[in-house]
Design an enzyme around this catalytic site. Structure first.
Site, PDB file in Angstrom:
ATOM      1  CG  ASP A  52       1.003  -0.620  10.403  1.00  4.27           C
ATOM      2  OD1 ASP A  52      -0.141  -0.551   9.925  1.00  4.27           O
ATOM      3  OD2 ASP A  52       1.988  -0.038   9.899  1.00  4.27           O
ATOM      4  NE  ARG A  88      -4.553  -1.794   1.812  1.00  3.68           N
ATOM      5  CZ  ARG A  88      -3.436  -1.540   2.471  1.00  3.68           C
ATOM      6  NH1 ARG A  88      -2.313  -2.162   2.137  1.00  3.68           N
ATOM      7  NH2 ARG A  88      -3.423  -0.661   3.452  1.00  3.68           N
ATOM      8  N   GLY A 105       0.823  -1.211   0.000  1.00  3.61           N
ATOM      9  CA  GLY A 105       0.000   0.000   0.000  1.00  3.61           C
ATOM     10  C   GLY A 105       0.853   1.255   0.000  1.00  3.61           C
TER      11      GLY A 105
HETATM   12  C1  S3P Z   1       2.341   3.883   6.384  1.00  5.73           C
HETATM   13  C2  S3P Z   1       1.174   4.430   6.847  1.00  5.73           C
HETATM   14  C3  S3P Z   1       0.080   3.640   7.479  1.00  5.73           C
HETATM   15  C4  S3P Z   1       0.539   2.240   7.858  1.00  5.73           C
HETATM   16  C5  S3P Z   1       1.350   1.598   6.781  1.00  5.73           C
HETATM   17  C6  S3P Z   1       2.595   2.434   6.486  1.00  5.73           C
HETATM   18  C7  S3P Z   1       3.371   4.768   5.814  1.00  5.73           C
HETATM   19  O1  S3P Z   1      -0.994   3.525   6.574  1.00  5.73           O
HETATM   20  O2  S3P Z   1      -0.565   1.418   8.174  1.00  5.73           O
HETATM   21  O3  S3P Z   1       1.746   0.300   7.154  1.00  5.73           O
HETATM   22  O4  S3P Z   1       4.529   4.326   5.643  1.00  5.73           O
HETATM   23  O5  S3P Z   1       3.064   5.933   5.521  1.00  5.73           O
HETATM   24  P1  S3P Z   1      -2.154   4.641   6.474  1.00  5.73           P
HETATM   25  O6  S3P Z   1      -1.575   5.877   5.948  1.00  5.73           O
HETATM   26  O7  S3P Z   1      -3.179   4.032   5.560  1.00  5.73           O
HETATM   27  O8  S3P Z   1      -2.665   4.776   7.890  1.00  5.73           O
END
Ligand code: S3P
Length: 440
Positions: A320, A123, A95
């Site tokens: 997380d 997602r 993601g």
């Molecule tokens: C992350 C932000 C978080 C986290 C992901 C890593 C990042 O997600 O859950 O594992 O590196 O910016 P969200 O921005 O969707 O909260």
């Protein structure tokens, strides 16, 4: 392939945990945009980060990686210097890699197509596309604004002033990265502070960026067209990975582990505070700064835990870590209540659904809510096979649950652990755990 995990007693020693995933993604991206040669030590050599490395290469950065080493050097292209990728960018399970790269390419007059695995393709991407569209991007994705999708970058990108409707460092970071190649100043406002690695690392590379508090919001202001200068980066150990051996040591008898050089950014350290509130023996020593981030060494010892109400305002600093907190809660005395977790439903899997279903199977009393759960601690019976939904953190959490269960716990697929914690089983077994690979 799947894994099985047997009950253990002692878990101890100095454990080496791989580099932080959030910082590794960003180090590659900022190195790709800086002028000169950036060197990165202790890069996380996990699948998620390797997809970002390939994407930065496709955008024109020259990345030299000696085989089997965690040290990389990158010759960046300068802000405004990316070229159109010749093929689709595949981000696998990642993601962060995909969403931040959407921000990177948004202000370029070319098209980029993004895809990923079955988990990533489910997602939501609308949260990123809405602000980027305001900056001038066009997006063509599947229904529900999901991958695969193509972004047609803005010919004349405009800076925006955007208030994030969800607490998400990925949304904030995508906008800031797009703002680098926009004229004027880009503003992002967030009601709940999320991890600020993008802000800290951009400053470290020489960007003109400031953060202040105004009208109940944290505001980040970034001036466009900075010159980013190459830097030397040492990636600290990932607190989200350290969470697994730390909880394993706390919930097993006669155990003690120490993990050095762990990232202790306050927006990432919520789990350690929560475990301490539950009665865990956790000690942080040797606190220092490295590359603009707080780091330190963590020692955790066997402890008797009690259930607590996890403060809602702490959720984003441990977003997380809820899967592994659930395992700690399952052996604590009394009830642990967690609320305000609606974002958990759109992670690599629906983590509320995955944890509630799996915990019930192994004999834990758990009540599901739309935005969280209540877990009543006790003995974990185990003896069941758990579905992990292509989610590394669900897989690792149930393997740790197996360490304290009366009967072994097996999981359906351990392959996704390599997205964030390569060699998890080998490293954990070296210190007394008992994870065994079995035929699927
Ligand atoms: C992350 C932000 C978080 C986290 C992901 C890593 C990042 O997600 O859950 O594992 O590196 O910016 P969200 O921005 O969707 O909260």
């Amino acid at each position: 392939y799947s894994y099985i995990y047997h009950k253990i007693r002692h878990f101890s020693g100095h454990i080496t945990v791989p580099g932080d995933k959030s910082i590794s993604h960003r180090a590659l991206m900022f190195g790709a945009m800086a002028l000169g040669k950036t060197s990165i030590k202790n890069l996380l050599m996990a699948h998620d980060v390797m997809h970002t490395k390939s994407a930065m290469r496709a955008l024109g950065a020259d990345i030299v990686a000696p085989e089997s080493s965690t040290e990389f050097s990158i010759q960046g292209v300068g802000v405004g210097g990316f070229k159109e990728p010749e093929n689709i960018l595949d981000f696998g399970n990642a993601g962060t890699g995909s969403r931040l790269t959407m921000g990177l390419v948004a202000p370029y007059d070319f098209s980029t197509t993004f895809t990923g695995d079955a988990s990533l393709c489910k997602r939501p991407m609308g949260r990123i596309l809405t602000p980027l569209q305001q900056m001038g991007v066009k997006a063509f994705g599947r229904s529900g604004q999901r991958l695969p999708l193509t972004l047609v970058g803005a010919e004349d990108p405009v800076p925006i002033d955007y208030t994030c409707p969800v607490a998400s460092a990925q949304v904030k970071s995508a906008i800031l990265l797009a703002g680098l190649n926009c004229p004027g100043t880009t503003f992002v406002r967030e009601k709940i502070k999320t991890r600020d690695h993008t802000e800290k690392m951009l400053k470290f590379f020489g960007a003109d960026i400031e953060t202040y508090f105004e009208d109940d919001h944290y505001v980040i202001a970034l001036k466009g067209y900075p010159t980013l200068e190459a830097q030397n980066i040492i990636v600290p150990a990932d607190p989200s990975s350290a969470a697994f051996p730390i909880v394993a040591a706390i919930i097993t008898e006669d155990s003690q582990v120490t993990i050095e050089n762990v990232l202790l950014n306050p927006e990432r350290a919520g789990l350690f505070e929560t475990l301490k509130d539950m009665g865990a023996d956790i000690e942080i020593t040797n606190q220092r700064q490295q590359g603009g981030e707080d780091i330190g060494d963590i020692t955790a010892r066997s402890s008797r835990l009690k259930g607590i109400d996890v403060p809602k305002e702490r959720v984003s600093s441990m977003i997380d870590e809820f899967p592994i907190l659930c395992v700690a809660a399952a052996v604590a005395e009394g009830t642990t209540s967690m609320r305000g977790l609606e974002e958990l439903r759109v992670k690599e899997s629906d983590r509320i659904h995955a944890m509630v279903g799996g915990l019930k199977k192994i004999g834990v009393h758990v009540k599901e809510f739309e935005d969280g759960m209540d877990i009543l601690g006790g003995d974990i019976i185990g003896g069941r096979h758990i579905e992990t939904f292509m989610d590394h953190r669900i897989a690792m959490s149930f393997l740790i649950a197996g360490a304290v269960a009366q009967n072994s716990v097996s999981i359906d697929n351990g392959a996704f652990i390599a997205t964030s914690f390569p060699h998890f089983d080998t490293i954990m077994n070296m210190h007394g755990l008992h994870i065994e690979e079995i035929a699927a």
